[in-house]
Scaffold this motif. Sequence first.
Motif, short mmCIF file in Angstrom:
data_model
loop_
_atom_site.label_atom_id
_atom_site.label_comp_id
_atom_site.label_asym_id
_atom_site.label_seq_id
_atom_site.Cartn_x
_atom_site.Cartn_y
_atom_site.Cartn_z
N LYS A 175 0.40 -8.09 -6.64
CA LYS A 175 1.16 -9.22 -7.52
C LYS A 175 0.69 -10.58 -7.62
O LYS A 175 0.21 -11.03 -6.53
N SER A 222 -3.00 4.64 -2.91
CA SER A 222 -3.41 3.28 -3.70
C SER A 222 -2.83 2.03 -3.08
O SER A 222 -2.19 2.23 -1.90
N LYS A 273 -2.42 -2.15 -10.28
CA LYS A 273 -2.60 -1.05 -9.08
C LYS A 273 -3.76 -0.40 -9.09
O LYS A 273 -4.32 -0.35 -10.06
N THR A 333 0.70 -1.23 -0.08
CA THR A 333 0.03 0.09 0.03
C THR A 333 0.96 1.21 -0.03
O THR A 333 2.04 1.18 0.48
N GLU A 334 0.16 2.45 -0.50
CA GLU A 334 0.83 3.67 -0.44
C GLU A 334 -0.23 4.48 -0.03
O GLU A 334 -0.90 5.32 -0.74
N SER A 381 -1.32 -2.09 -4.42
CA SER A 381 -0.92 -2.91 -5.49
C SER A 381 -0.71 -4.34 -4.96
O SER A 381 -0.59 -4.87 -3.93
#
Length: 384
Positions: A283, A279, A320, A238-239, A281
């Motif tokens: 994977k 945001s 994302k 996370t951001e 993300s």
Amino acid sequence: MQVRSAFARGGIAVLTAAAAVMVSAPSALADDGAARGRVIEKASTVGYRISLEGGGDPIAKLFDFKLSDGKSLKLYCVQISVHMRTDVDMVETPWNKYPDASSPFTKNSDKINWVLHHGYPGIKLDAIEAALGKQGVKVHDGVSEQEGIAATQAAVWHFSDGVKLNLKQPLAEGDNSAEANADVAALYSYLIGDQNTGIGAQPKPVLDIAGPKTAGAAGTKVGPFQVATNGAVTSLTTELPDGVKVTDADGKELKATDVKDGGKLFVDVPAGTKPGAGSFSLKATGELDTGRLFVAENYAKQPAQSLIVADSEKTEVAAKAPASWTETPATPATTAPSTPGGAPSGGGELANTGVDAAVPFGIGGLLLGGGALMLLLNRRRSRA
């Protein structure tokens, strides 16, 4: 001002939602940039020289193939009569664009793919031995790597080029033992036999995050963000500001292993968080897949033997998703009830309902006065 502010917030929400819908995994093979690479023949593994019905004794090899991104694959040939080249780029090509339209490859591509998934190195040698054992076939001292390559390549050529292995003497080299010949014949017969029901083209690994609502307010959960993948999610990062988390619908913070295909995620923004954006993300890994076909880039000018991937490898895709939020919505203010004189209600006094209590009395006085006037006028008329 309020109208413009609301419009601006709505515009931001629409743009953010559109951005989220457009976010998707970079496919291993983008439509405008198919995978490509070259054969590294000196690194290839030689099986045996095999003997075909009607003549011919090609060498079965498992070729090393290096992609332009540095990854390596193992491949077999699917054009027995075309020379293999190491000086041309080979480009991934759909099965239905095989360069020889008259070849059996197109109608047999599913069966070729089954061979690759059940032969060597698609599965390990001991698994091949177990599969043969279930058919009542005993191998001699196990299936060797050379035997596995020879039988698997022969089975691929059977379906791609319409050739048949000489089952009486499968190996062309005279110094090979009867046991090796028998093992190759047994594995070849299994791979082209009734058990081969075909395997269609496998989807490439994908990962998408779609969020029709990617903007909200502090004190709410922004989302949902729906995940679509055919792989296994291995990373969630996370951001986001401190306190803002990625959760499920119940507010439980999520880890990568909690995220599955079809799952719904939310960005939980605590009340009081300053307006902002962030945001998260994901994977995921998947198989990048046995059965991929590689054809010479300029086949018409520089024909080269087409190749097909014999083993799977793990590959990673990522996606994302953005989220934004405004301040916590203000709670409408309420005022304490008060008496007509302005003092707070209490002590048994009636609450002020917004109607002046003096008004009914004034109206009543007017009505009484009017009635008295009418009575006086009527008496004067009767005397007259």
